[in-house]
Design a protein around this motif. Structure first.
Motif, PDB file in Angstrom:
ATOM      1  N   MET A   1      24.884 -16.655  32.402  1.00  0.00           N
ATOM      2  CA  MET A   1      23.653 -16.042  32.834  1.00  0.00           C
ATOM      3  C   MET A   1      23.113 -16.781  34.057  1.00  0.00           C
ATOM      4  N   GLN A   2      22.521 -16.058  34.917  1.00  0.00           N
ATOM      5  CA  GLN A   2      21.900 -16.662  36.088  1.00  0.00           C
ATOM      6  C   GLN A   2      20.608 -17.358  35.685  1.00  0.00           C
ATOM      7  N   ASP A   3      20.374 -18.528  36.241  1.00  0.00           N
ATOM      8  CA  ASP A   3      19.112 -19.234  35.995  1.00  0.00           C
ATOM      9  C   ASP A   3      18.234 -19.100  37.233  1.00  0.00           C
ATOM     10  N   TRP A   4      18.100 -17.870  37.724  1.00  0.00           N
ATOM     11  CA  TRP A   4      17.381 -17.653  38.970  1.00  0.00           C
ATOM     12  C   TRP A   4      15.914 -18.049  38.907  1.00  0.00           C
ATOM     13  N   PRO A   5      15.205 -17.939  37.768  1.00  0.00           N
ATOM     14  CA  PRO A   5      13.814 -18.401  37.787  1.00  0.00           C
ATOM     15  C   PRO A   5      13.686 -19.880  38.187  1.00  0.00           C
ATOM     16  N   THR A   6      14.616 -20.704  37.706  1.00  0.00           N
ATOM     17  CA  THR A   6      14.597 -22.119  38.083  1.00  0.00           C
ATOM     18  C   THR A   6      14.909 -22.272  39.561  1.00  0.00           C
ATOM     19  N   TRP A   7      15.861 -21.507  40.050  1.00  0.00           N
ATOM     20  CA  TRP A   7      16.219 -21.586  41.469  1.00  0.00           C
ATOM     21  C   TRP A   7      15.034 -21.223  42.352  1.00  0.00           C
ATOM     22  N   VAL A   8      14.288 -20.180  41.950  1.00  0.00           N
ATOM     23  CA  VAL A   8      13.102 -19.769  42.720  1.00  0.00           C
ATOM     24  C   VAL A   8      12.056 -20.871  42.684  1.00  0.00           C
ATOM     25  N   GLU A   9      11.792 -21.396  41.481  1.00  0.00           N
ATOM     26  CA  GLU A   9      10.787 -22.453  41.326  1.00  0.00           C
ATOM     27  C   GLU A   9      11.133 -23.696  42.140  1.00  0.00           C
ATOM     28  N   MET A  10      12.428 -24.004  42.262  1.00  0.00           N
ATOM     29  CA  MET A  10      12.858 -25.193  42.997  1.00  0.00           C
ATOM     30  C   MET A  10      12.932 -24.954  44.508  1.00  0.00           C
ATOM     31  N   GLY A  11      12.712 -23.719  44.947  1.00  0.00           N
ATOM     32  CA  GLY A  11      12.745 -23.415  46.371  1.00  0.00           C
ATOM     33  C   GLY A  11      14.136 -23.251  46.948  1.00  0.00           C
ATOM     34  N   TYR A  12      15.122 -22.978  46.095  1.00  0.00           N
ATOM     35  CA  TYR A  12      16.509 -22.855  46.545  1.00  0.00           C
ATOM     36  C   TYR A  12      16.868 -21.454  47.035  1.00  0.00           C
ATOM     37  N   VAL A  13      15.954 -20.501  46.934  1.00  0.00           N
ATOM     38  CA  VAL A  13      16.288 -19.093  47.155  1.00  0.00           C
ATOM     39  C   VAL A  13      15.858 -18.606  48.537  1.00  0.00           C
ATOM     40  N   ASP A  14      16.825 -18.082  49.295  1.00  0.00           N
ATOM     41  CA  ASP A  14      16.530 -17.383  50.544  1.00  0.00           C
ATOM     42  C   ASP A  14      16.453 -15.883  50.276  1.00  0.00           C
ATOM     43  N   ARG A  15      17.411 -15.391  49.479  1.00  0.00           N
ATOM     44  CA  ARG A  15      17.443 -13.987  49.048  1.00  0.00           C
ATOM     45  C   ARG A  15      17.839 -13.984  47.580  1.00  0.00           C
ATOM     46  N   LEU A  16      17.149 -13.175  46.812  1.00  0.00           N
ATOM     47  CA  LEU A  16      17.375 -13.151  45.373  1.00  0.00           C
ATOM     48  C   LEU A  16      18.024 -11.839  44.966  1.00  0.00           C
ATOM     49  N   ASN A  17      19.210 -11.938  44.396  1.00  0.00           N
ATOM     50  CA  ASN A  17      19.952 -10.768  43.930  1.00  0.00           C
ATOM     51  C   ASN A  17      20.056 -10.869  42.407  1.00  0.00           C
ATOM     52  N   VAL A  18      19.097 -10.266  41.714  1.00  0.00           N
ATOM     53  CA  VAL A  18      19.028 -10.342  40.255  1.00  0.00           C
ATOM     54  C   VAL A  18      19.943  -9.290  39.641  1.00  0.00           C
ATOM     55  N   GLN A  19      20.680  -9.673  38.625  1.00  0.00           N
ATOM     56  CA  GLN A  19      21.576  -8.754  37.929  1.00  0.00           C
ATOM     57  C   GLN A  19      20.760  -7.847  37.006  1.00  0.00           C
ATOM     58  N   CYS A  20      20.307  -6.737  37.526  1.00  0.00           N
ATOM     59  CA  CYS A  20      19.494  -5.770  36.765  1.00  0.00           C
ATOM     60  C   CYS A  20      20.391  -4.669  36.232  1.00  0.00           C
ATOM     61  N   TYR A  21      21.443  -5.036  35.535  1.00  0.00           N
ATOM     62  CA  TYR A  21      22.480  -4.104  35.121  1.00  0.00           C
ATOM     63  C   TYR A  21      22.048  -3.315  33.891  1.00  0.00           C
ATOM     64  N   ARG A  22      21.569  -2.101  34.113  1.00  0.00           N
ATOM     65  CA  ARG A  22      21.132  -1.207  33.043  1.00  0.00           C
ATOM     66  C   ARG A  22      21.731   0.171  33.298  1.00  0.00           C
ATOM     67  N   THR A  23      21.985   0.920  32.225  1.00  0.00           N
ATOM     68  CA  THR A  23      22.609   2.239  32.363  1.00  0.00           C
ATOM     69  C   THR A  23      21.600   3.376  32.284  1.00  0.00           C
ATOM     70  N   HIS A  24      20.362   3.074  31.970  1.00  0.00           N
ATOM     71  CA  HIS A  24      19.311   4.094  31.910  1.00  0.00           C
ATOM     72  C   HIS A  24      18.194   3.707  32.870  1.00  0.00           C
ATOM     73  N   PHE A  25      17.625   4.702  33.545  1.00  0.00           N
ATOM     74  CA  PHE A  25      16.644   4.434  34.589  1.00  0.00           C
ATOM     75  C   PHE A  25      15.426   3.673  34.069  1.00  0.00           C
ATOM     76  N   ALA A  26      14.852   4.075  32.946  1.00  0.00           N
ATOM     77  CA  ALA A  26      13.647   3.409  32.431  1.00  0.00           C
ATOM     78  C   ALA A  26      13.905   1.925  32.173  1.00  0.00           C
ATOM     79  N   ALA A  27      15.069   1.608  31.632  1.00  0.00           N
ATOM     80  CA  ALA A  27      15.413   0.205  31.375  1.00  0.00           C
ATOM     81  C   ALA A  27      15.604  -0.548  32.690  1.00  0.00           C
ATOM     82  N   TYR A  28      16.244   0.097  33.664  1.00  0.00           N
ATOM     83  CA  TYR A  28      16.430  -0.521  34.985  1.00  0.00           C
ATOM     84  C   TYR A  28      15.079  -0.785  35.638  1.00  0.00           C
ATOM     85  N   GLN A  29      14.228   0.219  35.627  1.00  0.00           N
ATOM     86  CA  GLN A  29      12.904   0.112  36.250  1.00  0.00           C
ATOM     87  C   GLN A  29      12.098  -1.026  35.610  1.00  0.00           C
ATOM     88  N   ALA A  30      12.134  -1.131  34.301  1.00  0.00           N
ATOM     89  CA  ALA A  30      11.403  -2.194  33.603  1.00  0.00           C
ATOM     90  C   ALA A  30      11.957  -3.571  33.951  1.00  0.00           C
TER      91      ALA A  30
END
Length: 104
Positions: A1-30
């Motif tokens: 799993m990506q630990d992107w919240p920690t990366w953001v908090e530590m200032g390591y992120v220039d661009r954030l590509n979160v794995q929002c892998y969902r098969t239904h739109f409502a779940a993706y949107q949430a």
């Protein structure tokens, strides 16, 4: 799993590509909305946020065209910095067909 919240908090992120892998739109949107809320609170700009979209796995298409259209429209309305697509597949097969497009 990506630990992107920690990366953001530590200032390591220039661009954030979160794995929002969902098969239904409502779940993706949430998932995207929750991820973006956290990223924005941490100080990222919309141009730095790019949700990942799952299209399918191997020889199975998991997101239909109408759902993909809704996802892309939602992302455009949110003015994010783009999106990425995940479609891992077995390239050792002789051919693979997705709609009218054929992949080898």
């Amino acid at each position: 799993m990506q630990d992107w919240p920690t990366w953001v908090e530590m200032g390591y992120v220039d661009r954030l590509n979160v794995q929002c892998y969902r098969t239904h739109f409502a779940a993706y949107q949430a998932t995207v909305s929750e991820s973006w809320e956290y990223a924005a609170h941490a100080g990222l700009q919309k141009s730095q946020f790019m949700p990942g979209i799952l299209l399918g796995i191997a020889d199975a298409c998991l997101v239909d065209a109408a759902t993909l259209d809704s996802i892309l429209s939602f992302n455009a309305e949110c003015h994010f910095g783009g999106e990425s697509f995940l479609y891992p597949m077995d390239y050792t097969r002789s051919s693979f067909s997705y709609g009218a497009t054929s992949f080898l």
